[in-house]
Design an enzyme around this catalytic site. Structure first.
Site, PDB file in Angstrom:
ATOM      1  N   LYS A 198      60.274  12.508  13.453  1.00 21.85           N
ATOM      2  CA  LYS A 198      59.315  13.642  13.626  1.00 21.85           C
ATOM      3  C   LYS A 198      59.570  14.135  15.062  1.00 21.85           C
ATOM      4  O   LYS A 198      59.208  13.379  15.871  1.00 21.85           O
ATOM      5  CB  LYS A 198      57.738  13.301  13.570  1.00 21.85           C
ATOM      6  N   GLY A 250      56.564   8.947  23.904  1.00 19.52           N
ATOM      7  CA  GLY A 250      55.584  10.097  24.402  1.00 19.52           C
ATOM      8  C   GLY A 250      54.650   9.510  25.455  1.00 19.52           C
ATOM      9  O   GLY A 250      55.130   8.701  26.093  1.00 19.52           O
ATOM     10  N   SER A 251      53.705  10.348  25.369  1.00 18.83           N
ATOM     11  CA  SER A 251      52.541  10.052  26.465  1.00 18.83           C
ATOM     12  C   SER A 251      51.817   8.766  26.267  1.00 18.83           C
ATOM     13  O   SER A 251      51.503   8.342  24.819  1.00 18.83           O
ATOM     14  CB  SER A 251      51.727  11.138  26.653  1.00 18.83           C
ATOM     15  N   THR A 252      51.237   7.998  27.084  1.00 16.35           N
ATOM     16  CA  THR A 252      50.213   6.742  26.969  1.00 16.35           C
ATOM     17  C   THR A 252      49.259   7.201  25.997  1.00 16.35           C
ATOM     18  O   THR A 252      48.813   6.294  25.255  1.00 16.35           O
ATOM     19  CB  THR A 252      49.953   6.034  28.228  1.00 16.35           C
ATOM     20  N   THR A 254      48.739   9.003  23.570  1.00 17.70           N
ATOM     21  CA  THR A 254      49.058   9.578  22.166  1.00 17.70           C
ATOM     22  C   THR A 254      49.679   8.081  21.633  1.00 17.70           C
ATOM     23  O   THR A 254      49.288   7.678  20.631  1.00 17.70           O
ATOM     24  CB  THR A 254      50.200  10.453  22.043  1.00 17.70           C
ATOM     25  N   GLY A 255      50.502   7.236  22.462  1.00 15.36           N
ATOM     26  CA  GLY A 255      50.849   6.078  22.064  1.00 15.36           C
ATOM     27  C   GLY A 255      49.831   5.150  21.912  1.00 15.36           C
ATOM     28  O   GLY A 255      49.922   4.332  20.736  1.00 15.36           O
ATOM     29  N   GLU A 272      57.208   3.709  23.611  1.00 14.91           N
ATOM     30  CA  GLU A 272      57.841   3.936  24.912  1.00 14.91           C
ATOM     31  C   GLU A 272      57.336   4.978  25.653  1.00 14.91           C
ATOM     32  O   GLU A 272      57.106   6.186  25.126  1.00 14.91           O
ATOM     33  CB  GLU A 272      59.396   4.566  24.875  1.00 14.91           C
ATOM     34  N   CYS A 306      60.937  10.378  31.570  1.00 18.06           N
ATOM     35  CA  CYS A 306      60.056   9.244  31.711  1.00 18.06           C
ATOM     36  C   CYS A 306      60.107   8.495  33.059  1.00 18.06           C
ATOM     37  O   CYS A 306      59.274   7.708  33.517  1.00 18.06           O
ATOM     38  CB  CYS A 306      59.964   8.601  30.447  1.00 18.06           C
ATOM     39  N   GLU A 403      50.656  10.979  35.929  1.00 12.90           N
ATOM     40  CA  GLU A 403      51.995  11.309  35.540  1.00 12.90           C
ATOM     41  C   GLU A 403      51.908  12.864  35.332  1.00 12.90           C
ATOM     42  O   GLU A 403      51.215  13.601  34.775  1.00 12.90           O
ATOM     43  CB  GLU A 403      52.359  10.577  34.231  1.00 12.90           C
TER      44      GLU A 403
END
Ligand code: NAD
Length: 499
Positions: A198, A250-252, A254-255, A272, A306, A403
């Site tokens: 995706k 992706g971002s923390t 969302t992770g 990651e 990143c 970030e």
């Protein structure tokens, strides 16, 4: 702005962009169940390039079912490892034959420099595919001399097998759309898995093209599927009971949502995530070399990396020189579209992301921080942000903590290496860091104390397919690259034989 001498788009890119796009399921482009579509933009102009389906949970079901069917039918995992390796090498050859087309497509959709797209998004990706192809024939288990004591006189031997984990969902961000898709796709394929990728809704085009080229290379129908969509589509994949492993970049925030959803099904996952990566420059640095190094490591892809440098701590004896060197270079950079090879700063990926970066900069200004470069708006179409160099930033300033994922460098001086170490580790993130010194003793004493998954010395940002990559702390769970990537797409099975 730059001269506007742009690379002419090749016919294949025009034709691809001009098509009606669908999802890629079971070896073919297909219509989505969802009637919704998302616009795909050219970040250099803000114009709509095309639209793609905004896939819904029914579309995700279909793609996962396709990957599951290919996995159960053993169309890919049933091949001899050498055959999988050969097909993946052929995949690299097919991508290489389309190198310029893929680089242009990435630049057009992501906004990045065509130079970066050619050298990194395509050339480094080819290296990665060829490296990972070789792993298909090198996946090994262990033999074990076991000591099971019963029944008396019985004898046993045991060994382990590394088996493909099953259906892999790769959820990908927008900064290196094709490269990060390949970071997930190819080791998963080398291990014998089937895959659903995706891409990010901002940058779906190269993943769709990749799926077609995979078919040309001989990767069978259903082995590699692509669903386009946003958070709803990603959440449906993360929570799907038919997915065995989620590889997320992706971002923390969302992770964390992905990990929480995955655990409900015991789906394996690797994350990651974001970074706020420090560079520490000791007193002995060569100022010019260090300045050029952190410019490359901080402003590559407009800082949308990143692992990019974003916090720079410099020994007080060199601080002013580094600050001035960075500010002069940043102020001299020409801005322009990614298709202009002479432009050094290109647009950010989206209007939304530019607004986010500008908010960070506005907060820094409101906190009274001193800008030596950047921080003013650009009067041009496209999502441009001038590179910013901010001086004397205290550790608790938001620009030192959050970030930004944009072209922003925040600097502060230090007096001794212990203070530099405290500052470098003073972050919830721990993806990467760099140390700038030729003092071997200092470097070797600091490296083990830096809380980061990668520490570079006298460089910042080079990656190699064999070098494990991933984060400490809030920067993620797991490692990609090297044997770690393969391990992440296999289950270990113990086999115990009585004889
Ligand atoms: P993001 O977290 O917004 O989105 C990443 C992907 O997740 C996208 O495909 C998105 O559509 C999808 N998604 C959104 N909501 C979801 C949900 N609820 N469930 C499942 N999927 C969902 O990140 P982004 O803005 O696309 O990318 C920038 C971020 O990625 C930065 O934080 C950056 O540091 C990070 N990043 C990390 C690495 C790394 O290797 N550590 C590499 C590149 C980017």
């Amino acid at each position: 702005m730059s001269s506007d001498a742009k690379v002419a788009l090749c016919e294949a890119v025009r034709a691809f962009v001009g098509r009606e796009h669908g999802l890629f399921v079971d070896g073919a482009i297909c219509l989505a169940h969802s009637p919704r579509r998302s616009n795909v933009f050219d970040p250099a102009t803000g114009n709509v390039l095309t639209t793609v389906p905004d896939a819904d949970p029914a579309d995700v079901d279909k793609a996962v079912a396709s990957a599951r069917a290919a996995f159960e039918a053993r169309v890919w995992r049933g091949l001899r490892p050498a055959a999988r390796e050969r097909i993946l090498l052929r995949f690299a050859d097919v991508l290489e034959a389309h190198a310029e087309e893929l680089a242009q497509l990435e630049t057009l959709n992501q906004g990045k420099s065509i130079n970066v797209a050619r050298a990194i998004d395509v050339a480094a990706t080819l290296e990665y595919v060829r490296y990972m192809a070789g792993w298909a024939t090198k996946i090994v288990g262990e033999t074990l001399d076991v000591s099971i004591p019963f029944p008396p006189g019985a004898r046993y031997t045991a060994f382990t097998r590394q088996e493909p984990v099953g259906v892999v969902a790769g959820i990908v961000p927008w900064n290196f759309p094709m490269m990060i898709a390949v970071w997930k796709l190819v080791p998963a394929l080398a291990a014998g898995c089937s895959v659903v990728i995706k891409p990010s809704p901002e940058t779906p085009l190269t993943a769709l093209r990749l799926a077609e080229l995979a078919i040309d290379a001989g990767i069978g129908p259903g082995v590699f599927n692509v669903v386009t969509g946003g958070a709803e589509c990603g959440a449906a994949l993360a929570a799907h009971p038919g997915v065995n492993k989620i590889s997320f970049t992706g971002s923390t925030p969302t992770g964390k949502r992905v990990g929480t959803a995955a655990v409900q099904n015991m789906t394996r996952f690797s994350l990651e995530l974001g970074g706020k990566n420090p560079a520490v420059m000791l007193a002995d640095i060569d100022v010019d070399q260090a300045v050029q190094g952190v410019l490359a490591g901080g402003l590559l892809n407009q800082g949308q990396v990143c692992a990019a440098v974003s916090r720079i701590y410099v020994h007080r004896s060199k601080y002013r020189k580094v600050l001035e060197g960075l500010a002069d270079s940043a102020n001299a950079m020409t801005m322009g579209p990614g298709l202009d090879p002479s432009a050094q700063i290109n647009p950010l990926v989206s209007a939304h992301h530019r607004a986010r970066v500008e908010e960070h900069l506005a907060r820094a200004r409101a906190e009274g921080l001193q800008f030596l470069a950047g921080g003013t708006q650009v009067d041009a179409p496209g999502y441009y942000v001038r590179p910013a160099v901010i001086a004397d930033v205290p550790p608790d300033a938001s620009i030192m903590r959050d970030e930004v994922f944009g072209p922003v460098l925040a600097l502060a001086p230090f007096d001794d290496p212990a203070e530099a170490l405290r500052l470098a580790n003073d972050s919830p993130y721990g993806l990467a860091a760099s140390l700038w010194t030729n003092d071997l003793r200092a470097a070797m004493s600091l490296v083990p104390q830096i809380e980061a998954g990668t520490v570079w010395v006298n460089c910042h940002v080079p990656l190699d397919p064999g070098m494990p990559f991933g984060g400490y702390k809030q920067s993620g769970i797991g490692r990609e690259f090297g044997r770690h990537a393969i391990e992440g797409f296999t289950e270990t099975k113990s086999v115990c034989i009585a004889y």
